[in-house]
Enzyme design. Structure first.
Site, PDB file in Angstrom:
ATOM      1  N   ASP A 130       0.407 -19.977  65.537  1.00 24.35           N
ATOM      2  CA  ASP A 130       0.016 -19.302  64.301  1.00 24.35           C
ATOM      3  C   ASP A 130      -1.067 -20.120  63.599  1.00 24.35           C
ATOM      4  O   ASP A 130      -0.844 -21.282  63.261  1.00 24.35           O
ATOM      5  CB  ASP A 130       1.245 -19.135  63.403  1.00 24.35           C
ATOM      6  CG  ASP A 130       1.007 -18.117  62.297  1.00 24.35           C
ATOM      7  OD1 ASP A 130       0.104 -17.270  62.446  1.00 24.35           O
ATOM      8  OD2 ASP A 130       1.728 -18.166  61.284  1.00 24.35           O
ATOM      9  N   HIS A 137      -6.456 -17.120  51.674  1.00 19.49           N
ATOM     10  CA  HIS A 137      -5.033 -17.464  51.784  1.00 19.49           C
ATOM     11  C   HIS A 137      -4.841 -18.979  51.659  1.00 19.49           C
ATOM     12  O   HIS A 137      -3.967 -19.443  50.927  1.00 19.49           O
ATOM     13  CB  HIS A 137      -4.474 -16.959  53.117  1.00 19.49           C
ATOM     14  CG  HIS A 137      -3.045 -17.339  53.357  1.00 19.49           C
ATOM     15  ND1 HIS A 137      -2.018 -16.922  52.560  1.00 19.49           N
ATOM     16  CD2 HIS A 137      -2.472 -18.126  54.323  1.00 19.49           C
ATOM     17  CE1 HIS A 137      -0.864 -17.418  53.008  1.00 19.49           C
ATOM     18  NE2 HIS A 137      -1.123 -18.153  54.068  1.00 19.49           N
ATOM     19  N   GLU A 203       4.087 -11.784  55.887  1.00 13.69           N
ATOM     20  CA  GLU A 203       2.709 -12.268  55.971  1.00 13.69           C
ATOM     21  C   GLU A 203       1.931 -11.279  56.809  1.00 13.69           C
ATOM     22  O   GLU A 203       2.259 -11.039  57.976  1.00 13.69           O
ATOM     23  CB  GLU A 203       2.639 -13.663  56.616  1.00 13.69           C
ATOM     24  CG  GLU A 203       3.123 -14.764  55.699  1.00 13.69           C
ATOM     25  CD  GLU A 203       2.686 -16.159  56.140  1.00 13.69           C
ATOM     26  OE1 GLU A 203       2.681 -16.421  57.371  1.00 13.69           O
ATOM     27  OE2 GLU A 203       2.340 -16.977  55.282  1.00 13.69           O
ATOM     28  N   ASP A 237       4.408 -12.061  60.095  1.00 11.98           N
ATOM     29  CA  ASP A 237       5.003 -13.384  60.287  1.00 11.98           C
ATOM     30  C   ASP A 237       5.929 -13.656  59.100  1.00 11.98           C
ATOM     31  O   ASP A 237       5.589 -14.370  58.176  1.00 11.98           O
ATOM     32  CB  ASP A 237       3.880 -14.432  60.365  1.00 11.98           C
ATOM     33  CG  ASP A 237       4.419 -15.812  60.656  1.00 11.98           C
ATOM     34  OD1 ASP A 237       5.431 -15.912  61.365  1.00 11.98           O
ATOM     35  OD2 ASP A 237       3.837 -16.786  60.156  1.00 11.98           O
ATOM     36  N   LYS A 257      10.098 -20.046  59.347  1.00 12.09           N
ATOM     37  CA  LYS A 257       9.242 -19.108  60.084  1.00 12.09           C
ATOM     38  C   LYS A 257       9.895 -18.575  61.359  1.00 12.09           C
ATOM     39  O   LYS A 257       9.567 -17.473  61.799  1.00 12.09           O
ATOM     40  CB  LYS A 257       7.954 -19.840  60.517  1.00 12.09           C
ATOM     41  CG  LYS A 257       7.127 -20.362  59.384  1.00 12.09           C
ATOM     42  CD  LYS A 257       6.339 -19.245  58.734  1.00 12.09           C
ATOM     43  CE  LYS A 257       5.352 -19.801  57.727  1.00 12.09           C
ATOM     44  NZ  LYS A 257       4.504 -18.741  57.185  1.00 12.09           N
ATOM     45  N   THR A 261       9.464 -12.669  63.917  1.00 11.83           N
ATOM     46  CA  THR A 261       8.053 -12.292  63.789  1.00 11.83           C
ATOM     47  C   THR A 261       7.936 -10.915  64.420  1.00 11.83           C
ATOM     48  O   THR A 261       8.412 -10.716  65.538  1.00 11.83           O
ATOM     49  CB  THR A 261       7.146 -13.287  64.544  1.00 11.83           C
ATOM     50  OG1 THR A 261       7.406 -14.605  64.063  1.00 11.83           O
ATOM     51  CG2 THR A 261       5.680 -12.955  64.373  1.00 11.83           C
ATOM     52  N   GLU A 368       1.417 -14.868  47.339  1.00 15.03           N
ATOM     53  CA  GLU A 368       0.159 -14.773  46.599  1.00 15.03           C
ATOM     54  C   GLU A 368       0.182 -13.611  45.598  1.00 15.03           C
ATOM     55  O   GLU A 368      -0.274 -13.754  44.469  1.00 15.03           O
ATOM     56  CB  GLU A 368      -1.000 -14.565  47.573  1.00 15.03           C
ATOM     57  CG  GLU A 368      -1.311 -15.767  48.433  1.00 15.03           C
ATOM     58  CD  GLU A 368      -2.279 -15.402  49.556  1.00 15.03           C
ATOM     59  OE1 GLU A 368      -3.487 -15.365  49.306  1.00 15.03           O
ATOM     60  OE2 GLU A 368      -1.811 -15.126  50.683  1.00 15.03           O
TER      61      GLU A 368
END
Ligand code: CA
Length: 420
Positions: A130, A137, A203, A237, A257, A261, A368
């Site tokens: 990744d 970002h 993500e 993700d 993480k 995915t 974000e």
């Protein structure tokens, strides 16, 4: 004159004859998986096309690459095979070609309504990496976690930053995602807590599917890297921000993480994307020579994320971005990945990292969009700082051609509660 298929394709379909993305499907429950391409509301069964002897070019004539349960063999054959398949399939499906159009029994076998099929992962993914290739970002993450002094680490402008992801938990669109449990750490001196993630996020990324690999010790030249990339998929993700924030020092992302995915089922080839190529952003400072490519390009792919909140009927669009915003291109990512001699293999997946645009409406994750939970998002009747159990997140992406679309379909997943 726009190329047309004898298969009816609605104007808003992502899968006209100009696209022909590759996937792996079961035509009926319990049947053997096989490769196919999407055309309108149908899947063309490539094992049937191959058995009928319709791949008669020099590369594919005697190949068994379409009598496989995944696409690894086909993607590993490289560009001559991909070109030959595309030419053959565009001809076979075109409105003026009688071979399939006028053969009802073959047509019946070869074209399966997409509503009947089960889509599977298109390739066996040996390794997943990744990247972190969107400057917007990277900047926003730096502002949120480290503050306004140097939000982007100086190395970022020289290195396509990445970490090794977890391939075993990559799932196909539509698979539920179980909220992970793990350690978090509240601000201040309190001890860490353990429990269901309190900051579960999506993500919005895309990922490159590696075609032919490279030998261990033999890097891929950046100007030849495109020959090692079969195509792109949408990728979510999923990220547990509380787990990530506590664990990432000093070795980077791990359990925040690796719990899941999601990728979209159809791999759109670089050949299909070529009409939508756009210049990549100018690099300042100029990259080191091994990353300086003669042609540096992205693709103009409009991306959109919707959330269908738990218990509600309607989806709300939460962001709109574009693949063209990436600073480091997928070819630079691949060249960088191999520059130390690391070998890639057919079917490996290279995620771009979250694709955020410059405006707040184009940020690619809730971290974000809500500025780490400080500014909740309004979703119709409810608000969200992060994802709640029962929320479904849906990505779409497409390129707008002259009278047609080249799209990726959807990449979706629903959050289920942590096991108690
Ligand atoms: Ca990521």
């Amino acid at each position: 004159m726009v190329l047309k298929s004898f298969v009816e394709v609605q104007p808003d379909s992502h899968f006209p004859i100009q696209n022909l993305p590759y996937g792996v499907f079961r035509p009926a429950p319990g049947s053997e998986p096989r490769p196919g391409v999407a055309i309108g509301e149908y899947v063309l069964d490539l094992s049937v096309v191959a058995s009928a002897g319709l791949f008669d070019g020099p590369v594919l004539k005697n190949s068994d690459c379409f009598n496989q349960v995944n696409l690894n063999k086909f993607v590993g054959l490289g560009r001559p095979a991909w070109k030959e398949a595309r030419v053959t399939l565009q001809k076979l499906l075109s409105a003026t070609e009688p071979t399939l159009r006028d053969n009802p029994s073959l047509r019946q076998k070869a074209l399966v309504p997409v509503v009947q099929v089960q889509m599977l992962l298109p390739v066996v993914i040996g390794d997943y990496t990744d990247f972190f290739a969107s400057m917007h970002h990277a900047k926003n993450c730096g502002l949120i976690f480290r503050g306004p002094e140097n939000p982007i680490n100086p190395n970022w402008f020289h290195i396509p930053i990445a970490y090794h992801g977890r391939a075993s938990s990559i799932v196909i669109s539509g698979t539920d995602i179980i909220r992970p449990r793990g350690q978090g750490h509240p601000p201040g001196n309190s001890p860490p807590y353990f429990g269901p993630s309190r900051k579960l996020d999506f993500e919005m990324e895309m990922a490159a599917v590696v075609g032919p690999g490279n030998e261990l010790g033999k890097p891929v030249d950046v100007n030849e890297a495109a020959d090692h990339i079969f195509g792109l998929v949408l990728m979510n993700d999923w990220s547990a921000r509380d787990i990530q924030a506590w664990e990432y020092v000093p070795l980077g992302p791990f359990l925040g993480k690796s719990f899941g995915t999601t990728i979209s089922p159809w791999i759109v080839t670089l050949d299909a994307l070529e009409p939508f190529a756009s210049d990549a952003p100018k690099k300042n400072p100029p990259p080191l020579p091994y990353l300086a490519e003669k042609i540096s390009k992205n693709y103009d792919i409009s991306l959109q994320v919707s959330i269908k909140p738990a218990g509600e009927e309607d989806r709300c669009i939460v962001t709109r971005s574009n693949f063209k915003h990436l600073y480091w291109t997928i070819t630079q990512q691949l060249a960088h990945h191999t520059i130390n001699g690391c070998n890639l293999r057919p079917g490996d997946l290279l995620g771009t990292g979250t694709i955020s645009g410059p405006e707040p409406e184009s940020y690619g994750c809730l971290l974000e969009l809500t500025w780490n939970g400080q500014k909740p998002l309004s979703l119709g009747g409810s608000t969200r700082k992060f994802l709640e159990d029962g929320d479904e997140v849906i990505f779409t992406g497409c390129c707008k051609g002259d009278g047609y679309l080249v799209g990726f379909g959807t990449c979706s997943g629903k959050i289920l509660p942590s096991p108690s």
